[in-house]
Design a protein around this motif. Sequence first.
Motif, PDB file in Angstrom:
ATOM      1  N   LEU A 198      -9.855   1.542  -5.951  1.00  0.00           N
ATOM      2  CA  LEU A 198      -8.602   1.577  -6.706  1.00  0.00           C
ATOM      3  C   LEU A 198      -8.429   0.399  -7.655  1.00  0.00           C
ATOM      4  N   SER A 199      -8.923  -0.743  -7.293  1.00  0.00           N
ATOM      5  CA  SER A 199      -8.728  -2.068  -7.874  1.00  0.00           C
ATOM      6  C   SER A 199      -7.800  -2.853  -6.953  1.00  0.00           C
ATOM      7  N   GLY A 200      -8.013  -4.163  -6.946  1.00  0.00           N
ATOM      8  CA  GLY A 200      -7.359  -5.013  -5.960  1.00  0.00           C
ATOM      9  C   GLY A 200      -5.856  -4.999  -5.984  1.00  0.00           C
ATOM     10  N   ASP A 201      -5.243  -4.897  -7.177  1.00  0.00           N
ATOM     11  CA  ASP A 201      -3.783  -4.968  -7.237  1.00  0.00           C
ATOM     12  C   ASP A 201      -3.107  -3.700  -6.758  1.00  0.00           C
ATOM     13  N   LYS A 202      -3.888  -2.670  -6.434  1.00  0.00           N
ATOM     14  CA  LYS A 202      -3.328  -1.411  -5.938  1.00  0.00           C
ATOM     15  C   LYS A 202      -3.330  -1.336  -4.417  1.00  0.00           C
ATOM     16  N   VAL A 203      -3.902  -2.339  -3.768  1.00  0.00           N
ATOM     17  CA  VAL A 203      -3.979  -2.369  -2.308  1.00  0.00           C
ATOM     18  C   VAL A 203      -3.076  -3.492  -1.818  1.00  0.00           C
ATOM     19  N   LEU A 204      -1.982  -3.120  -1.168  1.00  0.00           N
ATOM     20  CA  LEU A 204      -0.943  -4.068  -0.813  1.00  0.00           C
ATOM     21  C   LEU A 204      -0.929  -4.338   0.685  1.00  0.00           C
ATOM     22  N   GLU A 205      -0.606  -5.562   1.060  1.00  0.00           N
ATOM     23  CA  GLU A 205      -0.380  -5.872   2.468  1.00  0.00           C
ATOM     24  C   GLU A 205       1.088  -5.607   2.768  1.00  0.00           C
ATOM     25  N   VAL A 206       1.358  -4.816   3.775  1.00  0.00           N
ATOM     26  CA  VAL A 206       2.740  -4.416   4.066  1.00  0.00           C
ATOM     27  C   VAL A 206       3.196  -5.006   5.394  1.00  0.00           C
ATOM     28  N   ASP A 207       4.513  -5.036   5.571  1.00  0.00           N
ATOM     29  CA  ASP A 207       5.103  -5.538   6.803  1.00  0.00           C
ATOM     30  C   ASP A 207       4.992  -4.506   7.923  1.00  0.00           C
ATOM     31  N   ALA A 208       5.204  -4.975   9.135  1.00  0.00           N
ATOM     32  CA  ALA A 208       5.319  -4.056  10.270  1.00  0.00           C
ATOM     33  C   ALA A 208       6.481  -3.107  10.027  1.00  0.00           C
ATOM     34  N   TRP A 209       6.380  -1.914  10.572  1.00  0.00           N
ATOM     35  CA  TRP A 209       7.359  -0.852  10.344  1.00  0.00           C
ATOM     36  C   TRP A 209       7.882  -0.414  11.705  1.00  0.00           C
ATOM     37  N   MET A 210       9.201  -0.433  11.909  1.00  0.00           N
ATOM     38  CA  MET A 210       9.773  -0.115  13.211  1.00  0.00           C
ATOM     39  C   MET A 210       9.924   1.390  13.445  1.00  0.00           C
ATOM     40  N   ALA A 211       9.508   2.201  12.493  1.00  0.00           N
ATOM     41  CA  ALA A 211       9.362   3.629  12.779  1.00  0.00           C
ATOM     42  C   ALA A 211       8.196   3.803  13.749  1.00  0.00           C
ATOM     43  N   SER A 212       8.067   4.996  14.325  1.00  0.00           N
ATOM     44  CA  SER A 212       6.977   5.246  15.267  1.00  0.00           C
ATOM     45  C   SER A 212       6.180   6.465  14.826  1.00  0.00           C
ATOM     46  N   GLU A 213       4.968   6.557  15.311  1.00  0.00           N
ATOM     47  CA  GLU A 213       4.019   7.596  14.903  1.00  0.00           C
ATOM     48  C   GLU A 213       3.096   7.896  16.069  1.00  0.00           C
ATOM     49  N   ASP A 214       2.838   9.188  16.328  1.00  0.00           N
ATOM     50  CA  ASP A 214       1.967   9.451  17.474  1.00  0.00           C
ATOM     51  C   ASP A 214       0.488   9.293  17.137  1.00  0.00           C
ATOM     52  N   PHE A 215       0.161   8.921  15.888  1.00  0.00           N
ATOM     53  CA  PHE A 215      -1.192   8.441  15.603  1.00  0.00           C
ATOM     54  C   PHE A 215      -1.507   7.264  16.520  1.00  0.00           C
ATOM     55  N   ALA A 216      -0.454   6.592  16.990  1.00  0.00           N
ATOM     56  CA  ALA A 216      -0.627   5.465  17.907  1.00  0.00           C
ATOM     57  C   ALA A 216      -1.435   5.844  19.143  1.00  0.00           C
ATOM     58  N   SER A 217      -1.309   7.092  19.575  1.00  0.00           N
ATOM     59  CA  SER A 217      -2.063   7.525  20.763  1.00  0.00           C
ATOM     60  C   SER A 217      -3.564   7.473  20.506  1.00  0.00           C
ATOM     61  N   TYR A 218      -3.986   7.805  19.282  1.00  0.00           N
ATOM     62  CA  TYR A 218      -5.399   7.678  18.934  1.00  0.00           C
ATOM     63  C   TYR A 218      -5.786   6.208  18.837  1.00  0.00           C
ATOM     64  N   SER A 219      -4.891   5.399  18.256  1.00  0.00           N
ATOM     65  CA  SER A 219      -5.221   3.998  18.008  1.00  0.00           C
ATOM     66  C   SER A 219      -5.403   3.208  19.292  1.00  0.00           C
ATOM     67  N   GLN A 220      -4.847   3.717  20.400  1.00  0.00           N
ATOM     68  CA  GLN A 220      -5.039   3.063  21.695  1.00  0.00           C
ATOM     69  C   GLN A 220      -6.424   3.353  22.276  1.00  0.00           C
ATOM     70  N   LEU A 221      -7.117   4.348  21.706  1.00  0.00           N
ATOM     71  CA  LEU A 221      -8.403   4.788  22.259  1.00  0.00           C
ATOM     72  C   LEU A 221      -9.585   4.557  21.327  1.00  0.00           C
ATOM     73  N   ILE A 222      -9.337   4.605  20.011  1.00  0.00           N
ATOM     74  CA  ILE A 222     -10.406   4.566  19.019  1.00  0.00           C
ATOM     75  C   ILE A 222     -10.057   3.499  17.983  1.00  0.00           C
ATOM     76  N   PRO A 223     -11.035   2.679  17.538  1.00  0.00           N
ATOM     77  CA  PRO A 223     -10.746   1.742  16.436  1.00  0.00           C
ATOM     78  C   PRO A 223     -10.180   2.503  15.238  1.00  0.00           C
ATOM     79  N   SER A 224      -9.028   2.045  14.737  1.00  0.00           N
ATOM     80  CA  SER A 224      -8.252   2.851  13.805  1.00  0.00           C
ATOM     81  C   SER A 224      -7.782   2.059  12.600  1.00  0.00           C
ATOM     82  N   CYS A 225      -7.465   2.808  11.539  1.00  0.00           N
ATOM     83  CA  CYS A 225      -6.686   2.262  10.436  1.00  0.00           C
ATOM     84  C   CYS A 225      -5.740   3.345   9.940  1.00  0.00           C
ATOM     85  N   PHE A 226      -4.467   3.043   9.987  1.00  0.00           N
ATOM     86  CA  PHE A 226      -3.414   3.939   9.521  1.00  0.00           C
ATOM     87  C   PHE A 226      -2.721   3.223   8.372  1.00  0.00           C
ATOM     88  N   TYR A 227      -2.755   3.809   7.174  1.00  0.00           N
ATOM     89  CA  TYR A 227      -2.216   3.115   6.010  1.00  0.00           C
ATOM     90  C   TYR A 227      -1.125   3.934   5.336  1.00  0.00           C
TER      91      TYR A 227
END
Length: 398
Positions: free
Chosen positions: A322-351
């Motif tokens: 994309l180019s570097g300025d299009k990839v942003l570091e974001v804050d933690a988000w207090m919403a929840s997602e059940d992708f979390a169940s995968y992330s507890q078992l498999i190395p993950s990246c959710f963006y």
Amino acid sequence: MNIKEKIKERAAAIHRDIIECRRYLHAHPELSFKEFNTSAFLKEKLKALEIPFHEAGGTGIVAIIKGKKEGTRVIAIRTDMDALPITEENDTTYVSTNPGVMHACGHDVHMASLLGTATILKTLEADFGGTVKLLFQPGEEVLPGGASLLIRDGALENPKPDIILGQHVSPYLPAGTIGIRSGNFMASMDELFVTVHGRGGHAAQPQDNIDPVMITAALLMQLQQIVSRRANPLTPTVLSFGKIEGRGAINIIPDKVTLEGTFRTMDEKWRQEAHLLIKKIATESAAAMGGRCDITINKGYPVLYNNPGVARNTAALAKEYLSGDKVLEVDAWMASEDFASYSQLIPSCFYLLGIADPQKSSAPSLHTSRFDIDEKALQLNTGLMAYLTIHLLNESAG
């Protein structure tokens, strides 16, 4: 032509088709675990691409693409499928045709994007080795969450993914950008159901009653001290009640009051401690005022954890694409997602995938009746996910 150029060329070529796919899905939303027509539509698309698949988790689908080069690594990519019980108020050609149901959380975008990524990867089988697993998951919006059902049905086995990727649209990021955070990213989520019992009667004779309304008022204030006085200030914690029902009247003190709320945090150990505190404070406070309190805590999704190595590699690859300025570091988000169940078992990246019109500060908020997206994001993300997948097949999970 290098692999990035090939992917970008294919993403541009299918962009209009993916937009039409997203619009069809948006116009035909289905609630959690009732995604029957959605599942049938996705299966037809996979058949047309000659991608083998099988059912899992009820209406869910697990599809496989195998590269033709040598390779044993496995990358999984997940999308959710369900919509929300919201009546859409947009005036578009693709407005929801199912009354009271709407894709107000972007799952139509996630599905269309994954189909686009699958299309690109299928045409590039000769350019990579290893296996890609496509997970089309039902029921993200309600407990127990479709992730648990896919896991139960073996979606993470035979073969087991080395890495799993996922995404969520963000109306707070402009189209053309993504947001990534390493480590704890999204909160755990638990449902709270409280019933405060008293003794009702005439409001003009409070001395003869045990007022559950007053007990509830005191209880709400005391429970907030769990966040302000018992939680580590460095640990994000939220305790919110969104529903209170007494069913009394101006001259009637009711027998009971019910409350419904949510508890969220970023620390699993503190989560368990807080559950005990909530129950202890609620029951003891009610008893001290002469009443009684019943409380049920339905344990929901865990903390969503982005593996630091995978997140670092994903960010670096995204900057290449994309180019570097299009990839942003974001804050933690207090919403929840059940992708979390995968992330507890498999190395993950959710963006996060930016979907706001760059000419505006943000898009309409998630879970609202006017939610919509800038569809340019679909071209970016179908190609980006393909680029990430091909490169991560040849890299360490970290």
